[in-house]
Write a protein that holds these residues in place. Structure first.
Motif, PDB file in Angstrom:
ATOM      1  N   GLN A  48      -3.639   6.563  10.380  1.00 23.83           N
ATOM      2  CA  GLN A  48      -4.954   7.047   9.972  1.00 23.83           C
ATOM      3  C   GLN A  48      -5.314   8.349  10.684  1.00 23.83           C
ATOM      4  N   SER A  49      -4.937   8.468  11.951  1.00 21.73           N
ATOM      5  CA  SER A  49      -5.189   9.712  12.679  1.00 21.73           C
ATOM      6  C   SER A  49      -4.366  10.854  12.100  1.00 21.73           C
ATOM      7  N   GLN A  50      -3.133  10.548  11.766  1.00 24.00           N
ATOM      8  CA  GLN A  50      -2.259  11.567  11.181  1.00 24.00           C
ATOM      9  C   GLN A  50      -2.800  12.023   9.838  1.00 24.00           C
ATOM     10  N   TRP A  51      -3.207  11.090   9.003  1.00 22.72           N
ATOM     11  CA  TRP A  51      -3.724  11.439   7.684  1.00 22.72           C
ATOM     12  C   TRP A  51      -5.048  12.200   7.784  1.00 22.72           C
ATOM     13  N   ALA A  52      -5.847  11.899   8.813  1.00 21.06           N
ATOM     14  CA  ALA A  52      -7.120  12.592   8.986  1.00 21.06           C
ATOM     15  C   ALA A  52      -6.903  14.043   9.404  1.00 21.06           C
ATOM     16  N   ARG A  53      -5.810  14.318  10.136  1.00 22.49           N
ATOM     17  CA  ARG A  53      -5.533  15.678  10.599  1.00 22.49           C
ATOM     18  C   ARG A  53      -4.902  16.547   9.524  1.00 22.49           C
ATOM     19  N   ALA A  99       3.529   4.660   5.857  1.00 24.30           N
ATOM     20  CA  ALA A  99       2.763   4.128   4.728  1.00 24.30           C
ATOM     21  C   ALA A  99       2.113   2.813   5.125  1.00 24.30           C
ATOM     22  N   MET A 100       1.171   2.386   4.294  1.00 24.42           N
ATOM     23  CA  MET A 100       0.541   1.077   4.438  1.00 24.42           C
ATOM     24  C   MET A 100       0.823   0.263   3.187  1.00 24.42           C
ATOM     25  N   MET A 101       1.027  -1.028   3.368  1.00 30.26           N
ATOM     26  CA  MET A 101       1.266  -1.920   2.230  1.00 30.26           C
ATOM     27  C   MET A 101       0.178  -2.989   2.176  1.00 30.26           C
ATOM     28  N   HIS A 102      -0.278  -3.279   0.954  1.00 20.59           N
ATOM     29  CA  HIS A 102      -1.268  -4.321   0.695  1.00 20.59           C
ATOM     30  C   HIS A 102      -0.719  -5.242  -0.394  1.00 20.59           C
ATOM     31  N   ALA A 108      -7.136 -10.868   0.938  1.00 25.75           N
ATOM     32  CA  ALA A 108      -7.843  -9.595   0.792  1.00 25.75           C
ATOM     33  C   ALA A 108      -7.669  -8.699   2.012  1.00 25.75           C
ATOM     34  N   ASP A 109      -7.451  -9.282   3.189  1.00 28.72           N
ATOM     35  CA  ASP A 109      -7.326  -8.491   4.413  1.00 28.72           C
ATOM     36  C   ASP A 109      -5.871  -8.226   4.801  1.00 28.72           C
ATOM     37  N   TRP A 110      -4.936  -8.629   3.959  1.00 29.03           N
ATOM     38  CA  TRP A 110      -3.523  -8.449   4.297  1.00 29.03           C
ATOM     39  C   TRP A 110      -3.141  -6.982   4.158  1.00 29.03           C
ATOM     40  N   GLU A 111      -2.794  -6.356   5.258  1.00 22.60           N
ATOM     41  CA  GLU A 111      -2.307  -4.978   5.247  1.00 22.60           C
ATOM     42  C   GLU A 111      -1.390  -4.787   6.446  1.00 22.60           C
ATOM     43  N   TRP A 112      -0.255  -4.145   6.195  1.00 26.42           N
ATOM     44  CA  TRP A 112       0.720  -3.932   7.254  1.00 26.42           C
ATOM     45  C   TRP A 112       1.287  -2.524   7.154  1.00 26.42           C
ATOM     46  N   VAL A 168       0.659  -2.924  -3.355  1.00 24.58           N
ATOM     47  CA  VAL A 168       0.073  -1.586  -3.337  1.00 24.58           C
ATOM     48  C   VAL A 168       0.478  -0.861  -2.056  1.00 24.58           C
ATOM     49  N   VAL A 169       0.995   0.341  -2.218  1.00 28.90           N
ATOM     50  CA  VAL A 169       1.470   1.139  -1.088  1.00 28.90           C
ATOM     51  C   VAL A 169       0.685   2.451  -1.040  1.00 28.90           C
ATOM     52  N   ASN A 170       0.250   2.827   0.155  1.00 28.40           N
ATOM     53  CA  ASN A 170      -0.499   4.064   0.365  1.00 28.40           C
ATOM     54  C   ASN A 170       0.267   4.927   1.356  1.00 28.40           C
ATOM     55  N   ASP A 171       0.678   6.127   0.929  1.00 30.38           N
ATOM     56  CA  ASP A 171       1.406   7.018   1.837  1.00 30.38           C
ATOM     57  C   ASP A 171       0.521   8.140   2.380  1.00 30.38           C
TER      58      ASP A 171
END
Length: 248
Positions: A48-53, A99-102, A108-112, A168-171
């Motif tokens: 999240q810090s990397q994506w914010a920068r 990346a993050m996976m859901h 609903a709170d599963w994310e890794w 669902v994957v978020n890169d």
């Protein structure tokens, strides 16, 4: 040595062994989970810090999951190779998150976080990307491994996956929504063809954008593997918010 001393010594030995077994069980059932949760949270914060920068790059056009992956245009062999091409992406760094996976089926709170490679140390911090397999959304097979038990139990409910479930994957730039194709498949650890670009046994026959998930089988062993395959269904720029599969 009297019988009483022998019995007492044996009893003390049994108590010591029993205590060690209990401590060992507590370590695997509880402490590895605590450590994994802390490690995964740290990797999420890093992402999240990397994506914010970094500014978000333009997302690719939506994947037409309503059509066959095989219908993608194939360049002609004599096509001008000097045409402008996208630069090669920056390689993933070993053991680092990208990346993050859901998986809504798991809660609903599963994310890794998804990290590069499947080394023992990497899987203690999250899910591991099989190095050499595709990136999220790319043509080929984006393959990911995770523990079923211990180290946070990320894939504890793996057998519950069903056809049509979303992964669902978020890169950091794009949400990639994959759809599970069939119930989990059981195989042996040496069956590496399950992460091929067109994975054997998946039912997929042509080149496409696929996802493979792997974990241990049985639940408390590792003699086999459970495999789940999915195909890319849709993409969504991060700038447009979370996909509907995660809005519930």
């Amino acid at each position: 040595m009297s019988v009483r001393v022998v019995v007492r010594t044996f009893s003390e030995l049994c108590i010591t062994v029993g205590a060690l077994i209990i401590l060992f069980v507590v370590y695997f059932l509880f402490w590895t989970g605590v450590k994994a949760a802390d490690a995964a949270e740290g990797e999420i914060d890093t992402l999240q810090s990397q994506w914010a920068r970094e500014p978000l790059a333009p997302a690719p056009p939506p994947a037409s999951a309503r059509t066959s992956p095989a219908e993608e245009p194939v360049p002609s062999p004599d096509q001008d190779q000097d045409q402008d091409q996208d630069p090669d992406p920056v390689p993933y760094r070993a053991g680092k998150p990208f990346a993050m996976m859901h998986i809504p089926r798991f809660g609903a709170d599963w994310e890794w976080p998804v990290l590069e490679n499947t080394a023992v140390g990497t899987l203690k911090k999250g899910l591991g990307h099989y190095s050499g397999t595709a990136r999220p959304g790319d043509t080929g097979n984006f393959a990911v491994a995770g523990h079923r038990r211990t180290y946070g139990d990320p894939f504890k409910d793996f057998p519950e996956l069903r056809p049509g479930d979303a992964v669902v994957v978020n890169d950091g730039t794009t949400w990639f929504t994959y759809r599970v194709a069939k119930k989990p498949y059981r195989t042996v650890p040496t069956d590496t063809a399950v992460v091929d670009p067109v994975p054997r046994g998946s039912g997929f026959e042509d080149a496409g954008r696929y996802l493979t998930l792997t974990t241990c089988e049985p639940e408390w062993g590792s003699s086999h593997r459970l495999i789940a395959w999915a195909h890319l269904d849709a993409t969504r720029p991060v700038s447009e918010g979370r996909p509907p599969e995660l809005s519930g």
